[in-house]
Write an enzyme that holds these catalytic residues in place. Structure first.
Site, PDB file in Angstrom:
ATOM      1  N   ASP A 121       0.826  -1.211   0.000  1.00 43.39           N
ATOM      2  CA  ASP A 121       0.000   0.000   0.000  1.00 43.39           C
ATOM      3  C   ASP A 121       0.865   1.268   0.000  1.00 43.39           C
ATOM      4  OD1 ASP A 121      -2.279   1.487   0.070  1.00 43.39           O
ATOM      5  OD2 ASP A 121      -2.775   1.053   2.163  1.00 43.39           O
ATOM      6  N   GLU A 142      -3.271  -0.346  -8.478  1.00 38.23           N
ATOM      7  CA  GLU A 142      -4.106   0.788  -8.054  1.00 38.23           C
ATOM      8  C   GLU A 142      -3.266   2.063  -8.082  1.00 38.23           C
ATOM      9  OE1 GLU A 142      -6.957   0.600  -4.834  1.00 38.23           O
ATOM     10  OE2 GLU A 142      -6.085   2.362  -3.896  1.00 38.23           O
TER      11      GLU A 142
END
Ligand code: ZN
Length: 485
Positions: free
Chosen positions: A158, A264
């Site tokens: 992330d 992402e």
């Protein structure tokens, strides 16, 4: 038979066999998760036991929950290994900074058509907890086995910012890469006046200007219509480096990956709110390069602070979200909502507008729910942690933006033990505990007693997670059902 051997061993040592759902047999090898009273171990017997490292006792090998043993488990039982979530409409990131929340997280999603990303950590979180991506994935792998969950899960590296961080995450087995472009976004330009914009734009390389002017000036676009030259100049100045960086990182992932990866793009941790025009230009540029991300995280309007409710105008948020959703639909990806923990007031709108075609990230909230267990089971430990967190809050604010006022927190010396759990519902104390996890977990006096308490009260912890994460899911899904009704 390895399974018989394992079962007989468990029968002989009844107290060990604590997790009935974790019993699996494959390739002449039987495994199960066991609890020796102070910690969990993996028990293995049969042909494949030699691949695991541990101590042998009556034909059963008892193994530590190490990275090495997790890899052996992945080879034996592929469902314990993270996979891509492509094609799953509703996905939820369930960050677990402690490495013990997976069983509760899995129980929380049961009954919902949500694909979990059980291993999800940022570099910041890894630094603050002293963990590696491999350890995070190992913890999720053993958690998956413990409850016998075979539905698949993802692992998200992330908020990664560089090729090096991406490479490390991929090598460790991450199946999702969230690229954070904030270092390549010129946020200061958001406040520049038109004259400054003109000057800065004029100074850009000719190739950049030509590309954007040829592709955007005087054109009519779906969803957003025309983009004025003024809007274009501002957007290019703020984002063109980030777009170049994104293309570069995407190509890099394609060139080095050895497994499927969900890509992402996140622009949520920037100073300014992402406008639909900015979002469209970013998406269109990626499209021109043949890139379709799996999800994009814009910076939505309102405040998404850690551990507390959404702060802002809910109607404005819904309008903003709907505009971004149209762009995402047009280009064929999902929106991703970060810092989703505890943002209950926006979930119904998100579920309704996206029809639950969304990625929602939660993190840190599993730590707060763990503290709820501690507040009840070990009040003196909670009191000491509370005082320590308050004294160190300023240090933690270097890493996390928070707005609550710690002066509004009731004095813990005046409160009864029964009241302690309420501190986790008061925004200012909840946020204080939320951001000081790294500082607290680095203290040996806290760390050891904290993990021991949660080990003893494992079922209580799972129940808290089922209640808390379940509330997120039911609100998201309630929005969807309104459309179908
Ligand atoms: Zn984020």
């Amino acid at each position: 038979m390895p399974s018989t051997m394992l079962k007989n061993a468990f029968r002989a040592q009844k107290q060990l066999f604590s997790y009935a759902d974790s019993f699996f047999e494959a390739s002449g090898t039987a495994v199960a998760m066991v609890n020796d009273g102070s910690k969990k171990l993996l028990a293995v017997s049969g042909n494949g036991a030699h691949a695991f490292h541990g101590k042998d006792c009556d034909g059963v090998r008892f193994c530590e929950l190490s990275v090495q043993n997790a890899k052996a488990l992945h080879a034996l039982l592929p469902f314990t290994k993270p996979v891509s979530h492509k094609g799953h409409p509703f996905t939820i990131g369930l960050g677990d900074r402690l490495g013990i929340a997976t069983p509760g997280h899995i129980k929380a999603i049961s009954g919902y058509d949500a694909f979990p990303v059980l291993a999800q950590q940022s570099i910041r979180e890894l630094t603050l907890t002293g963990r590696t991506f491999e350890e995070v994935i190992a913890a999720a792998s053993f958690g998956v086995l413990q409850v016998g969950y075979t539905g698949g899960y993802g692992a998200d590296g992330d908020h990664l910012k560089t090729r090096e961080e991406i490479k490390m995450a991929l090598d460790c087995g991450c199946t999702m890469i969230t690229l954070d472009c904030s270092n390549n976004i010129d946020a200061a330009i958001a406040n520049a006046c038109d004259e400054e914009i003109d000057t800065l734009y004029a100074a850009l390389p000719a190739s950049v200007k030509t590309h954007y002017e040829n592709n955007y000036v005087g054109k009519e676009f779906p969803v957003i219509g025309e983009i004025s030259f003024k809007q274009l100049k501002r957007t290019v100045l703020v984002f063109y480096k980030a777009i170049t960086h994104t293309v570069d990182c995407f190509r890099f992932i394609e060139s080095v990956k050895t497994h499927d990866v969900d890509f992402e793009l996140s622009v949520d941790e920037t100073l300014s709110i992402t406008t639909p025009v900015e979002h469209f230009v970013i998406a269109n540029e990626l499209h021109l390069h043949g890139i379709t991300p799996v999800s994009v995280a814009p910076h939505f309007s309102g405040e998404f602070e850690k551990g507390i409710e959404y702060v802002g105008d809910l109607n404005a948020f819904a309008r903003d979200y709907a505009a971004h959703q149209q762009i995402a639909d047009h280009f064929g990806y999902k929106l991703s909502l970060h810092s989703g923990s505890d943002k209950f007031s926006v979930f119904s709108a998100v579920g309704r507008i996206s029809n639950c075609h969304v990625h929602v990230k939660t993190a840190g909230t599993s730590w707060l729910e763990a503290l709820r267990v501690v507040a009840r089971a070990n009040p003196s430990l909670y009191r000491r942690a509370h005082r320590f967190a308050l004294a160190n809050r300023a240090k933690a604010e270097q890493y996390y933006h928070v707005s609550t006022d710690s002066n509004t927190i009731p004095n813990i010396d005046l409160e009864s033990d029964e009241y302690l759990v309420e501190y986790l519902s008061i925004p200012a104390s909840r946020q204080t505990m939320h951001i000081t996890y790294g500082i607290l977990l680095n203290e040996a006096w806290f760390r050891n007693a904290f993990f021991a308490c949660l080990h003893t009260h494992e079922n209580d912890y799972q129940a808290e997670l089922v209640r808390h994460i379940g509330k997120h899911l039911s609100l998201l899904v309630s929005g969807k059902m309104k459309i179908e009704a």
